[in-house]
Design a protein around this motif. Structure first.
Motif, PDB file in Angstrom:
ATOM      1  N   ILE A 117       0.836  -1.209   0.000  1.00 38.29           N
ATOM      2  CA  ILE A 117       0.000   0.000   0.000  1.00 38.29           C
ATOM      3  C   ILE A 117       0.866   1.253   0.000  1.00 38.29           C
ATOM      4  O   ILE A 117       0.581   2.234  -0.696  1.00 38.29           O
ATOM      5  N   TRP A 120       2.429   1.800  -3.520  1.00 44.11           N
ATOM      6  CA  TRP A 120       1.489   2.218  -4.555  1.00 44.11           C
ATOM      7  C   TRP A 120       0.805   3.545  -4.249  1.00 44.11           C
ATOM      8  O   TRP A 120       0.728   4.431  -5.101  1.00 44.11           O
ATOM      9  N   PHE A 121       0.311   3.717  -3.040  1.00 46.43           N
ATOM     10  CA  PHE A 121      -0.458   4.927  -2.749  1.00 46.43           C
ATOM     11  C   PHE A 121       0.414   6.100  -2.322  1.00 46.43           C
ATOM     12  O   PHE A 121       0.144   7.237  -2.701  1.00 46.43           O
ATOM     13  N   ASN A 122       1.431   5.856  -1.546  1.00 46.54           N
ATOM     14  CA  ASN A 122       2.262   6.959  -1.066  1.00 46.54           C
ATOM     15  C   ASN A 122       3.368   7.330  -2.046  1.00 46.54           C
ATOM     16  O   ASN A 122       4.048   8.337  -1.854  1.00 46.54           O
ATOM     17  N   LEU A 125       1.016   6.286  -6.941  1.00 47.17           N
ATOM     18  CA  LEU A 125      -0.257   6.939  -7.251  1.00 47.17           C
ATOM     19  C   LEU A 125      -0.362   8.342  -6.673  1.00 47.17           C
ATOM     20  O   LEU A 125      -1.225   9.126  -7.091  1.00 47.17           O
ATOM     21  N   ARG A 126       0.483   8.666  -5.743  1.00 51.14           N
ATOM     22  CA  ARG A 126       0.401   9.944  -5.024  1.00 51.14           C
ATOM     23  C   ARG A 126       0.303  11.172  -5.944  1.00 51.14           C
ATOM     24  O   ARG A 126      -0.499  12.072  -5.692  1.00 51.14           O
ATOM     25  N   LEU A 129      -3.370  11.609  -6.986  1.00 51.24           N
ATOM     26  CA  LEU A 129      -4.442  11.553  -5.988  1.00 51.24           C
ATOM     27  C   LEU A 129      -5.178  12.871  -5.749  1.00 51.24           C
ATOM     28  O   LEU A 129      -6.353  12.838  -5.372  1.00 51.24           O
ATOM     29  N   VAL A 132      -8.290  12.491  -7.621  1.00 51.32           N
ATOM     30  CA  VAL A 132      -8.940  11.181  -7.527  1.00 51.32           C
ATOM     31  C   VAL A 132     -10.443  11.301  -7.807  1.00 51.32           C
ATOM     32  O   VAL A 132     -11.103  12.231  -7.353  1.00 51.32           O
ATOM     33  N   LEU A 140     -12.280   1.532  -4.244  1.00 49.77           N
ATOM     34  CA  LEU A 140     -11.418   1.212  -3.102  1.00 49.77           C
ATOM     35  C   LEU A 140     -12.211   0.562  -1.964  1.00 49.77           C
ATOM     36  O   LEU A 140     -11.698  -0.309  -1.258  1.00 49.77           O
ATOM     37  N   ILE A 153      -3.806   4.526   3.543  1.00 48.60           N
ATOM     38  CA  ILE A 153      -4.384   5.277   2.422  1.00 48.60           C
ATOM     39  C   ILE A 153      -4.945   6.609   2.917  1.00 48.60           C
ATOM     40  O   ILE A 153      -4.768   7.648   2.267  1.00 48.60           O
ATOM     41  N   THR A 156      -2.136   9.066   3.339  1.00 50.42           N
ATOM     42  CA  THR A 156      -1.643   9.579   2.058  1.00 50.42           C
ATOM     43  C   THR A 156      -2.608  10.606   1.485  1.00 50.42           C
ATOM     44  O   THR A 156      -2.202  11.677   1.015  1.00 50.42           O
ATOM     45  N   LEU A 157      -3.901  10.295   1.530  1.00 52.54           N
ATOM     46  CA  LEU A 157      -4.907  11.242   1.042  1.00 52.54           C
ATOM     47  C   LEU A 157      -4.882  12.525   1.872  1.00 52.54           C
ATOM     48  O   LEU A 157      -5.085  13.627   1.343  1.00 52.54           O
TER      49      LEU A 157
END
Length: 347
Positions: A117, A120-122, A125-126, A129, A132, A140, A153, A156-157
């Motif tokens: 996670i 990929w997210f931090n 995909l950051r 985002l 998003v 999700l 997640i 990160t968001l």
């Protein structure tokens, strides 16, 4: 009408595309042979600031990213340190396509791995985002995240929230956070067991997106939530709601008022919030919520306002004095007489 990728293909075959990646439409790339495309090339295609008319569609980007799957991860790694302008219409479309090409293809065990996670997210995909989409967020919520990976997640968001529009911020809350926390098919519904305090629970599971929740909604997400313990994270509106709510789980109003003013006068930063709090309190009392305010609560409120006058800066004290007059107009006559007699006896 078909897509003609002949000109693009000539540049690809002759390796003369340098500096011209944004001159060709997404559809042309998707229909070309991309075997020789490098991670750096794909990164340049992704970075193009395309207009709404040339941003492509999710199916087209999905085709393009599927054909370049062999360099997609490396390409995203090259973009980790940048942040896409959320106003770029292609950003959310690309993220949706990556979700379909990559995230939807991973087995469920991967979404329970904090390292996966984080990568990929931090990282990968950051950059996308801030843009998003509601569809990506809704997708999700179908994943079997553990509370730990869900919280990764959310963090990160939270970090990219300042780059989001208000519409996207509220979508994060309504399409991802609230649906996940209200699921009853997880090992720890509401992610309640891993938190040592209400402050920690709110920070870990909702983050700064809590500003868009009513206090009642926070209490619905976590019936064990103690607002007085998490005052530092509550907005002025949520603090007013705390004061006017009549719930059996909350302390009596006098306790709430004293705790609130202890907090509001404790630091210069909090003292700056007093005017907004009082303005919202007056607005709610004037709108009819005064029937939720007891005589004793009025007495305690005015006593704390008088005490605050000697603790806050002059500009805040002036606002308090002005609002005392406005609030007085909303006070029942017997309570007003009591306050007046108390002030006379002090003098």
């Amino acid at each position: 009408m078909g897509v003609n990728s002949t000109a693009l293909q000539l540049h690809l075959d002759s390796d003369t595309l340098e500096g011209r990646f944004c001159d060709f439409a997404v559809e042309e790339f998707a229909c070309a042979s991309l075997v020789a495309l490098t991670a750096q090339d794909l990164a340049m295609i992704l970075k193009c600031n395309r207009s709404a008319n040339s941003s492509g569609s999710t199916p087209i980007w999905k085709l393009l990213l599927s054909k370049t799957s062999h360099v997609l991860n490396e390409s995203l790694d090259l973009l980790t340190n940048m942040m896409f302008d959320p106003r770029n219409p292609a950003a959310s479309i690309i993220l949706d396509a990556i979700g379909e090409v990559r995230l939807n293809s991973f087995p469920d065990t991967y979404v329970n791995d904090p390292d996966f996670i984080n990568i990929w997210f931090n990282h990968r995909l950051r950059p996308f985002l801030p843009a998003v989409s509601p569809d990506f967020l809704s997708c999700l919520t179908t994943k079997d995240f553990t509370c730990n990976t869900y919280q990764e997640i959310v963090q990160t968001l939270s970090h990219v929230k300042p780059n989001m529009s208000i519409i996207v911020q509220t979508a994060v809350l309504t399409r991802f956070i609230k649906p996940f926390l209200t699921r009853n098919d997880t090992a720890d519904p509401g992610c309640l067991s891993g938190s040592n305090s209400s402050t920690e629970w709110l920070m870990d599971n909702v983050g700064p997106f809590s500003q868009y929740l009513l206090l009642q909604e926070i209490l619905q997400l976590n019936q064990e939530f103690n607002p007085l313990e998490a005052l530092s994270l509550l907005t002025s509106l949520q603090r007013v709601q705390l004061l006017l709510l009549q719930l059996p789980t909350l302390p009596e109003q006098n306790v709430i008022i004293n705790t609130l003013f202890d907090h509001l006068t404790a630091s210069p930063e909090e003292q700056k919030k007093i005017p907004e709090f009082l303005a919202l309190l007056h607005e709610h009392l004037e709108a009819g919520f005064n029937r939720n305010f007891s005589c004793s609560a009025y007495k305690t409120l005015f006593a704390r306002l008088d005490l605050a006058l000697v603790e806050v800066p002059l500009n805040v004290a002036s606002f308090i004095t002005h609002n005392k007059v406005k609030l007085s107009a909303l006070i029942p006559t017997d309570v007003l007489q009591f306050i007046a007699s108390n002030q006379t006896s002090v003098m």
